[in-house]
Motif scaffolding. Sequence first.
Motif, PDB file in Angstrom:
ATOM      1  N   VAL A 115       1.254  -0.965   0.131  1.00  0.00           N
ATOM      2  CA  VAL A 115       0.051  -0.298   0.079  1.00  0.00           C
ATOM      3  C   VAL A 115       1.041   1.281   0.202  1.00  0.00           C
ATOM      4  O   VAL A 115       1.508   1.037   0.432  1.00  0.00           O
ATOM      5  N   PHE A 159      -8.954   1.549  -1.666  1.00  0.00           N
ATOM      6  CA  PHE A 159      -9.174   2.916  -1.776  1.00  0.00           C
ATOM      7  C   PHE A 159     -10.147   3.942  -2.631  1.00  0.00           C
ATOM      8  O   PHE A 159     -10.317   5.369  -2.374  1.00  0.00           O
ATOM      9  N   GLN A 160      -9.763   3.179  -3.904  1.00  0.00           N
ATOM     10  CA  GLN A 160     -10.476   3.441  -5.220  1.00  0.00           C
ATOM     11  C   GLN A 160     -11.030   2.141  -5.905  1.00  0.00           C
ATOM     12  O   GLN A 160     -10.173   1.799  -7.072  1.00  0.00           O
ATOM     13  N   GLU A 219      -5.015  -0.670  -4.392  1.00  0.00           N
ATOM     14  CA  GLU A 219      -5.175   1.586  -4.150  1.00  0.00           C
ATOM     15  C   GLU A 219      -7.078   0.690  -4.214  1.00  0.00           C
ATOM     16  O   GLU A 219      -8.020   1.674  -4.026  1.00  0.00           O
ATOM     17  N   GLY A 235     -14.191   4.044  -1.325  1.00  0.00           N
ATOM     18  CA  GLY A 235     -13.308   4.182  -0.666  1.00  0.00           C
ATOM     19  C   GLY A 235     -12.955   3.364   0.440  1.00  0.00           C
ATOM     20  O   GLY A 235     -14.471   3.731   1.113  1.00  0.00           O
ATOM     21  N   LEU A 236     -12.330   2.909   0.896  1.00  0.00           N
ATOM     22  CA  LEU A 236     -12.500   2.474   2.536  1.00  0.00           C
ATOM     23  C   LEU A 236     -12.188   3.718   3.564  1.00  0.00           C
ATOM     24  O   LEU A 236     -13.578   3.964   4.149  1.00  0.00           O
ATOM     25  N   ALA A 237     -11.582   4.668   2.660  1.00  0.00           N
ATOM     26  CA  ALA A 237     -11.555   5.885   3.042  1.00  0.00           C
ATOM     27  C   ALA A 237     -12.461   6.954   3.658  1.00  0.00           C
ATOM     28  O   ALA A 237     -12.762   7.067   4.609  1.00  0.00           O
ATOM     29  N   GLU A 238     -13.019   7.224   2.678  1.00  0.00           N
ATOM     30  CA  GLU A 238     -14.025   7.602   2.760  1.00  0.00           C
ATOM     31  C   GLU A 238     -15.680   7.109   3.268  1.00  0.00           C
ATOM     32  O   GLU A 238     -16.001   7.816   4.172  1.00  0.00           O
ATOM     33  N   GLU A 298      -5.136   8.561   6.299  1.00  0.00           N
ATOM     34  CA  GLU A 298      -6.337   8.966   5.771  1.00  0.00           C
ATOM     35  C   GLU A 298      -7.021   9.242   7.465  1.00  0.00           C
ATOM     36  O   GLU A 298      -8.126  11.112   6.980  1.00  0.00           O
ATOM     37  N   TYR A 332      -0.068   7.349  -2.272  1.00  0.00           N
ATOM     38  CA  TYR A 332      -0.615   7.131  -4.159  1.00  0.00           C
ATOM     39  C   TYR A 332      -0.291   8.158  -4.893  1.00  0.00           C
ATOM     40  O   TYR A 332       0.426   7.673  -5.760  1.00  0.00           O
ATOM     41  N   ARG A 342      -1.541   4.171   6.516  1.00  0.00           N
ATOM     42  CA  ARG A 342      -2.058   4.437   5.105  1.00  0.00           C
ATOM     43  C   ARG A 342      -3.244   4.634   6.264  1.00  0.00           C
ATOM     44  O   ARG A 342      -3.731   5.640   5.797  1.00  0.00           O
ATOM     45  N   ILE A 343      -3.949   3.937   6.893  1.00  0.00           N
ATOM     46  CA  ILE A 343      -4.908   4.199   7.386  1.00  0.00           C
ATOM     47  C   ILE A 343      -4.801   5.092   8.326  1.00  0.00           C
ATOM     48  O   ILE A 343      -5.300   6.002   9.110  1.00  0.00           O
TER      49      ILE A 343
END
Length: 590
Positions: A253, A464-465, A461, A475-478, A518, A257, A514-515
């Motif tokens: 990850v 997340f996208q 990715e 995605g996961l973050a949103e 975010e 990105y 990455r988490i």
Amino acid sequence: MAAEEYSESSDTFRFRDGHLNRTPDKYHKYPEAVRGSDTPLIIDNGSCYCRVGWASDPSPRLVFRSLIARQRGKKDYESQIGNDIPNVETIRWLLKTQFDRDVVTNYDSQELVFDHIFTHLGLDTEGAVTHPLVLTETVCNPSYCRQLMSELLFECYHVPKLAFGVASLFSFYQNSPDSGTSDGLVLSSGYQTTHILPMIQGKIDVTHSRRVNIGGLHSATFMHKLLQLKYPAHFAAINLSRAEELVNEHTYVSVDYNAEVNDWQSIPYCDKHMHRIQLPFTPLPGWSSEDKKQDKKQQQIKRLQEINAKRREERLAAEEDRMQQLKSVQELLEDEDEEGYQRALLELGYSSGAELQSMIDKLTATIQKIKDKISGVSSQSQQELSQIDLSQETRSKIPDGEGGDNESEKGKLCDLDLLLRDVDQDYDSKETSPQPTPRMTFDLAEYYQLQLGVERIRIPEVLFQPSIIGHDQAGLAETLDQVLRSYDSKTQDRLAQRVFLTGGNMMYPNMKDRIETELMAMRPFQSTFQVIPAGDPVLDAWHGAKKWSTTPSANDGFVTREEYLEKGGDYLKEHIASNRCKTLPGVVET
């Protein structure tokens, strides 16, 4: 990501092809310590892997893929389950699974899986399972599906009591002893789906839970399609099992990105971080993969020999001119021109005739030595280049021990290349100009290589996208941000203090970073949060179910056979890691 044993060289890897060497599941004996007792049987029924073992076992006894191979149109054909399938790629069109996404819908296949489990555990209780059973299910499993599962286990296998639990919540329980009373946010990403589960005072808040329909299967499928489009000549060699292996072993990850995608556009960065995967191939008869390197090395050595011979001839001419000059001085002495002789000695820097004679003797020996080497140069082999006497400047640049065991062929070629650039000003132009070659060379091994560049970060990715693979969803973050915003600020702060990562798809390198990145972008300024990865994202669900089943409070989470007969198959007892029980419309709770 076991790169040390996986690597053939610094940047070339070979496939393990684990799908070709699966070991069939072992038939275990029914443990005497378990026979006749109430020791629970733990089954983590995952959509990718099924893990089975007794609550007294330190680890699962059976771990196999949730795949069933059964010949179509042949009722008497014996089904093969999980590790018993010798090669899944040859019969992939025959493979079945009991899951639709992560919900069990094919109960005929699920019955075959249960038969496989109980047979390999050595149960010999005449078709009945006399032990309590703990079974995992997906988040918000439909009541109808739970009813069919309960009916299968109570009616077909006569289990005395049964408990259902969510795998990710069991993993949360395993890593957080106080999870029954605390708040937290569980991020679970598995083979088929990804869930964001808020835990309020130890219970899952189903209303604000969210699901992203992306998992490890989507990453493997995306890698499979990308490589088949990129290397159409190797279409048959790039199968889904190998794509899964590449995803598990070579991807990571990216914390940023967009910035890293720009870095991958740089040729030096790409060459440094690219992974080359060697496909199996059969060498041509009499062909060696090192022929191309050897030919280039021989051409470079030959060019160095030509340069060396030219410099030796130039040196011989210079030494002979100097010898002629010294002999002309001696001729003055023979002509009895003492005054001219002394003047010539001073001009040459000699104080006496003895020094002059000594220099003449040295020059004579040097000239003879050069002539001997010129006459013997044709008998020298290319491998004896290091013994050729170059000029002092050139000789100091030749690497010591050329051809030794401690130097790779690539290093030797680089050293020869640098040496040629130093001693031959026209080397670059010669290199780019067409050169006659004695024969055509072709690196077959390089032709059978897959190059993983930006795919190493592009595949993960997708989580997340999802739009990368054409999925119209967040995605996961949103989705994580949406879940947090559905609570008031104080509850958000409590949830952010324990963001728990579990599931096989959370095992990518840099996932925790990455988490955290975010969360830092979505949380208020100077607010705190903590991201906690599971100790073992894959096995912690089984260990958590085992741990829960041995606690005194676990008895309140089992549905007995009498309760099943009285209240129906969809009846569920809530516990620390279970789904919430929802009463169906028109049904009155008792």
